[in-house]
Write a protein that holds these residues in place. Sequence first.
Motif, PDB file in Angstrom:
ATOM      1  N   SER A  43      -0.257 -12.915 -30.517  1.00 25.65           N
ATOM      2  CA  SER A  43      -1.348 -12.987 -31.417  1.00 25.65           C
ATOM      3  C   SER A  43      -2.605 -13.879 -30.970  1.00 25.65           C
ATOM      4  O   SER A  43      -3.636 -13.533 -31.012  1.00 25.65           O
ATOM      5  N   VAL A  44      -2.125 -15.071 -30.608  1.00 26.10           N
ATOM      6  CA  VAL A  44      -3.203 -16.173 -30.374  1.00 26.10           C
ATOM      7  C   VAL A  44      -3.961 -15.561 -28.898  1.00 26.10           C
ATOM      8  O   VAL A  44      -4.950 -15.771 -28.976  1.00 26.10           O
ATOM      9  N   ARG A  45      -3.070 -15.135 -28.180  1.00 26.12           N
ATOM     10  CA  ARG A  45      -3.510 -14.673 -26.656  1.00 26.12           C
ATOM     11  C   ARG A  45      -4.759 -13.707 -27.129  1.00 26.12           C
ATOM     12  O   ARG A  45      -5.669 -13.505 -26.438  1.00 26.12           O
ATOM     13  N   PHE A  46      -4.232 -12.914 -28.145  1.00 22.41           N
ATOM     14  CA  PHE A  46      -5.173 -11.481 -28.481  1.00 22.41           C
ATOM     15  C   PHE A  46      -6.649 -12.056 -28.989  1.00 22.41           C
ATOM     16  O   PHE A  46      -7.582 -11.583 -28.684  1.00 22.41           O
ATOM     17  N   LEU A  47      -6.326 -13.247 -29.993  1.00 18.38           N
ATOM     18  CA  LEU A  47      -7.601 -13.778 -30.700  1.00 18.38           C
ATOM     19  C   LEU A  47      -8.434 -14.597 -29.517  1.00 18.38           C
ATOM     20  O   LEU A  47      -9.573 -14.576 -29.754  1.00 18.38           O
ATOM     21  N   GLU A  48      -7.867 -15.350 -28.642  1.00 17.79           N
ATOM     22  CA  GLU A  48      -8.518 -16.015 -27.762  1.00 17.79           C
ATOM     23  C   GLU A  48      -9.225 -14.915 -26.816  1.00 17.79           C
ATOM     24  O   GLU A  48     -10.563 -15.248 -26.297  1.00 17.79           O
ATOM     25  N   GLN A  49      -8.830 -13.623 -26.356  1.00 20.25           N
ATOM     26  CA  GLN A  49      -9.835 -12.849 -25.695  1.00 20.25           C
ATOM     27  C   GLN A  49     -10.740 -12.235 -26.359  1.00 20.25           C
ATOM     28  O   GLN A  49     -12.015 -11.798 -26.156  1.00 20.25           O
ATOM     29  N   LEU A  50     -10.676 -12.085 -27.833  1.00 20.91           N
ATOM     30  CA  LEU A  50     -11.763 -11.897 -28.890  1.00 20.91           C
ATOM     31  C   LEU A  50     -12.785 -12.895 -28.836  1.00 20.91           C
ATOM     32  O   LEU A  50     -13.993 -12.542 -29.089  1.00 20.91           O
ATOM     33  N   VAL A  51     -12.253 -14.150 -28.631  1.00 23.28           N
ATOM     34  CA  VAL A  51     -13.622 -15.180 -28.296  1.00 23.28           C
ATOM     35  C   VAL A  51     -14.353 -14.756 -27.130  1.00 23.28           C
ATOM     36  O   VAL A  51     -15.723 -15.044 -27.569  1.00 23.28           O
ATOM     37  N   GLY A  73     -15.383 -10.587 -28.158  1.00 22.61           N
ATOM     38  CA  GLY A  73     -15.285  -9.948 -29.151  1.00 22.61           C
ATOM     39  C   GLY A  73     -15.944 -10.877 -30.382  1.00 22.61           C
ATOM     40  O   GLY A  73     -15.851 -10.676 -31.739  1.00 22.61           O
ATOM     41  N   CYS A  74     -17.045 -11.415 -30.068  1.00 25.54           N
ATOM     42  CA  CYS A  74     -17.606 -12.322 -31.220  1.00 25.54           C
ATOM     43  C   CYS A  74     -16.908 -13.274 -32.015  1.00 25.54           C
ATOM     44  O   CYS A  74     -17.749 -13.718 -32.927  1.00 25.54           O
ATOM     45  N   LEU A  75     -15.904 -13.562 -31.882  1.00 23.80           N
ATOM     46  CA  LEU A  75     -15.085 -14.227 -32.742  1.00 23.80           C
ATOM     47  C   LEU A  75     -15.398 -15.885 -32.289  1.00 23.80           C
ATOM     48  O   LEU A  75     -15.374 -16.398 -31.235  1.00 23.80           O
ATOM     49  N   GLU A  76     -15.836 -16.616 -33.568  1.00 17.91           N
ATOM     50  CA  GLU A  76     -15.986 -18.030 -33.538  1.00 17.91           C
ATOM     51  C   GLU A  76     -15.121 -18.933 -33.987  1.00 17.91           C
ATOM     52  O   GLU A  76     -15.085 -20.163 -33.681  1.00 17.91           O
ATOM     53  N   HIS A  77     -14.220 -18.590 -34.874  1.00 15.18           N
ATOM     54  CA  HIS A  77     -12.887 -19.327 -35.170  1.00 15.18           C
ATOM     55  C   HIS A  77     -12.135 -18.531 -35.628  1.00 15.18           C
ATOM     56  O   HIS A  77     -12.090 -17.306 -36.125  1.00 15.18           O
TER      57      HIS A  77
END
Length: 375
Positions: free
Chosen positions: A85-93, A96-100
């Motif tokens: 899940s964390v690797r997924f979110l890091e890719q969205l950074v 995918g416009c993710l900031e936190h």
Amino acid sequence: MRLRLAKRHREEFVLLARAIKVLGPRNYTALAKFTGLPVETVRYRVKHLLAKAGVRIQAHVDHGKLGLARYWLRLRFADGLDGLSVRFLEQLVVSGCLEHYGRLLPGGDYIAGLGLPPRFERSYRIMLDRLVDMGVLEGYSMHKVSWIRYLSMREDCYDFARGVWSFAWDGLHGRAPEDVSIEEDVLSKPRLDELDLQITAWLQVDALTPISEIARRLGVGYKRVLYHYREHVLKRGIIKRYILRWQGRAGRGNLAYMLVIVRDVSGRELEEVKRTFQRIPFTFFDTYVAGERLYIAYVILPVSYLQGCLSYIWRSLPPVRSRVVTELIDTGCSRAFAIPLELYSDIEGWTFSVSSNLRKLFKLLKVSEKIGGTW
């Protein structure tokens, strides 16, 4: 004698903190005039002693000036994907416009903040829906926020000399206007270029980074970077103001990150909720989704103050007690990032691709599924 020196030392730090809120942290001469301290003393305290006291200076970027809206995202990953899940979110950074993001305890959902051009909202939901269909996500919610407020730490409640909080819950009063930096859902056509964004991103990472150092790291001439900083980043209001954020002293753990959600709140109730969290010394930011009457506050506090904070919220908000939900955020699985540089170019402006993101995310998660007829 020692007590008088300690008192004066604390008063000087309180005055310096107030000056930074009004003037920002970079003009040492102006700060010296405001506080009556020598310029070199101001420079040393800003660069070194504030950090030792557990205080960070943070640039509040006005996303609306960049053509970005704020979104609040909650994700529930499918069972068995906790490790990815964390690797997924890091890719969205990156794409995918993710900031936190942060993992909620004990349930395990993730909350995240997006800076997204509104024209891409539908595409973003299509991407998330596809991930639900593929079994990567069990579900999600996505909210466009109406406003977000960043709240500077309350220097009147903090002993800078000892690096500890010192206040009584029953004695809290309202904050000064300079403590609050509010960003509303008002977008303007972006007047910026890639260099403006790069400068802004560096100042988000470290608000005290010298312009000469930014120029060196970017490989761009100092005069050009200085011009863009003064004429674009500052004069166009890309950096709204600077916030003093308490994050604990180096080497000392025992922090709690807490999410407070109040549902079905508006009108006079909302104003009272806002006043309550504005008084709390540990509120970092709060935000509101008008269409769903949803209020959210993000609180960072010492574990030893957690019980007192919850009791204060309970005492202060009798009408909405039954609609208040608190969740802790895993401090070991919570990160913040700068604005998404990779998604902007001077030629195309902001870009976002559903198919490109799905390819990258499926590759990361090793999900072999065709995307729109292609791999």
